[in-house]
Design an enzyme around this catalytic site. Structure first.
Site, short mmCIF file in Angstrom:
data_model
loop_
_atom_site.label_atom_id
_atom_site.label_comp_id
_atom_site.label_asym_id
_atom_site.label_seq_id
_atom_site.Cartn_x
_atom_site.Cartn_y
_atom_site.Cartn_z
N LYS A 151 -56.70 -17.24 -4.13
CA LYS A 151 -56.70 -18.42 -3.28
C LYS A 151 -57.99 -19.20 -3.46
O LYS A 151 -59.07 -18.76 -3.07
CB LYS A 151 -56.58 -18.04 -1.80
CG LYS A 151 -56.25 -19.27 -0.94
CD LYS A 151 -56.66 -19.12 0.51
CE LYS A 151 -58.05 -19.62 0.79
NZ LYS A 151 -58.25 -21.06 0.63
N GLU A 226 -69.10 -11.07 -1.29
CA GLU A 226 -70.30 -11.79 -1.71
C GLU A 226 -70.52 -12.87 -0.66
O GLU A 226 -69.74 -13.81 -0.58
CB GLU A 226 -70.11 -12.45 -3.09
CG GLU A 226 -69.85 -11.49 -4.23
CD GLU A 226 -71.04 -10.63 -4.60
OE1 GLU A 226 -72.14 -10.82 -4.02
OE2 GLU A 226 -70.88 -9.76 -5.46
N CYS A 260 -75.31 -19.55 -3.01
CA CYS A 260 -75.71 -18.41 -2.18
C CYS A 260 -77.04 -17.83 -2.66
O CYS A 260 -77.73 -17.17 -1.90
CB CYS A 260 -74.62 -17.36 -2.15
SG CYS A 260 -73.89 -17.03 -3.74
N GLU A 352 -78.91 -19.94 6.70
CA GLU A 352 -78.48 -20.48 5.42
C GLU A 352 -78.03 -21.93 5.64
O GLU A 352 -77.09 -22.19 6.38
CB GLU A 352 -77.32 -19.66 4.85
CG GLU A 352 -76.87 -20.17 3.49
CD GLU A 352 -75.78 -19.31 2.85
OE1 GLU A 352 -74.77 -19.05 3.51
OE2 GLU A 352 -75.95 -18.92 1.68
P1 NAP Z 1 -65.60 -19.82 4.33
O1 NAP Z 1 -64.88 -20.31 5.54
O2 NAP Z 1 -66.15 -18.45 4.35
O3 NAP Z 1 -64.57 -19.99 3.10
C1 NAP Z 1 -64.55 -19.23 1.91
C2 NAP Z 1 -63.10 -18.96 1.50
O4 NAP Z 1 -62.48 -18.13 2.49
C3 NAP Z 1 -62.24 -20.21 1.41
O5 NAP Z 1 -61.29 -20.05 0.39
C4 NAP Z 1 -61.57 -20.23 2.77
O6 NAP Z 1 -60.38 -20.96 2.82
C5 NAP Z 1 -61.30 -18.77 2.99
N1 NAP Z 1 -61.11 -18.39 4.38
C6 NAP Z 1 -61.55 -19.03 5.49
N2 NAP Z 1 -61.16 -18.40 6.60
C7 NAP Z 1 -60.45 -17.31 6.19
C8 NAP Z 1 -59.78 -16.26 6.87
N3 NAP Z 1 -59.79 -16.17 8.19
N4 NAP Z 1 -59.15 -15.32 6.15
C9 NAP Z 1 -59.15 -15.37 4.80
N5 NAP Z 1 -59.76 -16.36 4.10
C10 NAP Z 1 -60.40 -17.32 4.79
O7 NAP Z 1 -66.76 -20.79 3.94
P2 NAP Z 1 -66.82 -22.37 4.28
O8 NAP Z 1 -66.28 -22.63 5.66
O9 NAP Z 1 -66.20 -23.08 3.16
O10 NAP Z 1 -68.37 -22.62 4.28
C11 NAP Z 1 -69.13 -22.35 5.44
C12 NAP Z 1 -70.50 -21.85 5.09
O11 NAP Z 1 -70.39 -20.60 4.41
C13 NAP Z 1 -71.31 -22.70 4.15
O12 NAP Z 1 -71.93 -23.75 4.76
C14 NAP Z 1 -72.26 -21.68 3.59
O13 NAP Z 1 -73.34 -21.46 4.44
C15 NAP Z 1 -71.43 -20.43 3.50
N6 NAP Z 1 -70.85 -20.22 2.15
C16 NAP Z 1 -71.38 -19.27 1.37
C17 NAP Z 1 -70.87 -19.07 0.10
C18 NAP Z 1 -71.41 -18.05 -0.82
O14 NAP Z 1 -71.24 -18.16 -2.02
N7 NAP Z 1 -72.01 -17.00 -0.33
C19 NAP Z 1 -69.82 -19.85 -0.36
C20 NAP Z 1 -69.28 -20.82 0.48
C21 NAP Z 1 -69.80 -20.97 1.74
P3 NAP Z 1 -60.39 -22.52 3.25
O15 NAP Z 1 -60.68 -23.24 2.01
O16 NAP Z 1 -59.03 -22.78 3.76
O17 NAP Z 1 -61.43 -22.69 4.30
#
Ligand code: NAP
Ligand code: MG
Length: 450
Positions: A151, A226, A260, A352
């Site tokens: 996904k 991660e 990250c 972060e």
């Molecule tokens: P996120 O919500 O953790 O999303 C990452 C992935 O998980 C996306 O594909 C998302 O789908 C999916 N997801 C979200 N809720 C889920 C659930 N309940 N069950 C299963 N999968 C789920 O991250 P974000 O909201 O895009 O970003 C928020 C913050 O996270 C950023 O500002 C940053 O601080 C941090 N972040 C960290 C990394 C890293 O590499 N460590 C990467 C991205 C973000 P959707 O696309 O539908 O939301």
């Protein structure tokens, strides 16, 4: 789902979101395809993965162009990212014939171990590095004999969809690798609850990662996580200050800080603090934020208006030491920004930000530097700038993070392990060991008693 170009705010494409029923059907097909994929001769599985790598190689420019439009990545970075998928596939294409078990001496028989694939593996990818993070999951998972459902993030599905097509074109059988664009709360969540998915490989926020881990506990489902980071860039007085200052912007502002591994806390030894900032300022002002399709761009826009607003909220009320510039007009732009932290209690120092914002603080000695670097719930990466080899080794061993670099900000090579300590993650991707996390060890005893 409308896909937006973050540099122009124009609609690039519109993509059908996978429903819950469609997700279930795809997982069912993957479970079926797994049976024949695992049974394929190792050399044949390897050949198909090599063909897949070859097709990615032929499409590097197309994939990179797609990523520039969908994610606002600079064209230079996007080419590297597509090449990284090719390299990771090539690297793990060497694995099927080498996934050897052991023969362990036992009385009365023969004891051997097998690395059995798990079944269907669910890979959940964030929007910040859509191609590499997808490849780090699917390539070793497929090589070990698993089927994969993947996904992509809602904001950035285009390159993943294209990679799914290339896999089919390479001859990877239908159902073995399926890309399911859609919502995290629907498709991603189903990977967690569906009993045929035996492992979830998640990259994203620490908050969602904790929910995934808790959800997976119900079926004792394997997880690799991660998650976030707040990595330290430690600059000692005995460092090559010019080199450290020249490299610092790239270490945090690459990919507009949406990384990250971003070195978003710079810690400088107090005796050289002023001098370091004098050297850092021109490097930040010269960091070129421009149309990401422009070959000379070092940084593009942020992924979304929401992300930009979240980043700006960290800067409101903080003390800006100096900042670079960025285009105005349409697009989710934000300038590279350096904050003079007041203390380690600052929100911008602790959380972060995931944008082009870095905080700077002084430290007095090595012990304080290590203590400050470790004063965080995260532990993903970090850098140490010093000319003293013994100090470099002491500090690298002292900092609680999974990926450290000395006199460099490099974290990622596909043939070395990558992952976080503490709340930055669980398990390791890439390198020689990642394969093991997509298998379970089976022990078989065969009696030789006549
Ligand atoms: P996120 O919500 O953790 O999303 C990452 C992935 O998980 C996306 O594909 C998302 O789908 C999916 N997801 C979200 N809720 C889920 C659930 N309940 N069950 C299963 N999968 C789920 O991250 P974000 O909201 O895009 O970003 C928020 C913050 O996270 C950023 O500002 C940053 O601080 C941090 N972040 C960290 C990394 C890293 O590499 N460590 C990467 C991205 C973000 P959707 O696309 O539908 O939301
Ligand atoms: Mg989210």
């Amino acid at each position: 789902m409308q896909v937006i170009n973050p540099a122009t705010e124009e609609v690039v494409a519109s993509v059908e979101a996978t429903s819950l029923d469609e997700t279930d059907a795809a997982i069912g097909r993957a479970a079926k395809a797994f049976t024949s994929w695992r049974a394929l001769a190792p050399g044949d599985r390897a050949r198909l993965l090599r063909r897949f790598a070859g097709l990615v190689d032929q499409h590097v420019d197309e994939l990179a162009g797609l990523e520039v439009r969908n994610s606002g990545h600079t064209i230079g970075n996007a080419r590297w990212e597509a090449g990284n998928v090719r390299d990771v596939l090539d690297y793990y294409a060497g694995a099927p014939e080498r996934l050897t078990g052991r023969q362990i001496p036992v009385p009365g028989g023969l004891d051997v171990t097998f690395h059995e694939p798990l079944g269907v593996v669910g890979v959940i990818v964030p929007w910040n590095f859509p191609m590499p993070i997808a490849g780090w999951g699917f390539a070793p998972a497929l090589a070990a004999g698993n089927a994969v459902v993947l996904k992509p993030a809602e904001l950035t599905p285009l390159t993943a969809i294209r990679l799914g097509e290339l896999a089919l074109e390479a001859g990877i059988p239908e159902g073995v690798f399926t890309v399911l664009p859609g919502k995290g709360s629907v498709v991603g969540q189903r990977f967690v609850t569906h009993p045929a998915v035996r492992k979830v490989c998640f990259t994203g926020s620490t908050e969602v990662g904790k929910q995934i881990m808790a959800g997976c506990a119900d079926q004792v489902k394997r997880v690799t996580l991660e998650l976030g980071g707040k990595s330290a860039n430690l600059v000692f007085a005995d460092a090559d200050l010019e080199a450290a200052a020249a490299a610092a912007p790239g270490g945090v502002f690459d990919n507009a800080g949406q990384d990250c591994c971003a070195r978003s806390r710079i810690l400088v030894q107090s005796s050289v603090y002023e001098r370091f900032l004098e050297l850092l300022e021109p490097a930040v002002r010269e960091f070129r934020v421009a149309d990401p399709a422009d070959e000379s761009a070092q940084m593009g826009p942020l992924i979304s208006a929401r992300q930009r607003d979240g980043v700006a909220a960290y800067v409101d009320g903080a003390e800006v030491a100096f900042r670079g510039s960025c285009p105005d007009g349409r697009g989710f732009w934000y300038p590279p920004t350096v904050l003079a932290a007041r203390s380690t209690a600052d929100r911008a120092w602790r959380e972060e930000i995931f944008g082009p914002v870095v905080s700077v603080l002084a430290f007095s000695d090595e012990a304080e530097a290590v203590a400050m670097a470790n004063d965080t719930e995260y532990g993903l990466s970090g850098s140490i700038w010093t000319r003293d080899v013994s100090r470099a080794i002491r500090v690298a061993r002292g900092v609680e993070a999974g990926n450290l670099s000395v006199n460099s900000h490099s974290s990622v090579r596909y043939w070395t392990p990558f992952g976080g300590m503490k709340q930055s993650g669980l398990g390791r991707e890439l390198g020689p060991d990642a394969l093991a996390s997509f298998t379970d060890v089976k022990n078989v005893f065969i009696s030789t008693t006549p």
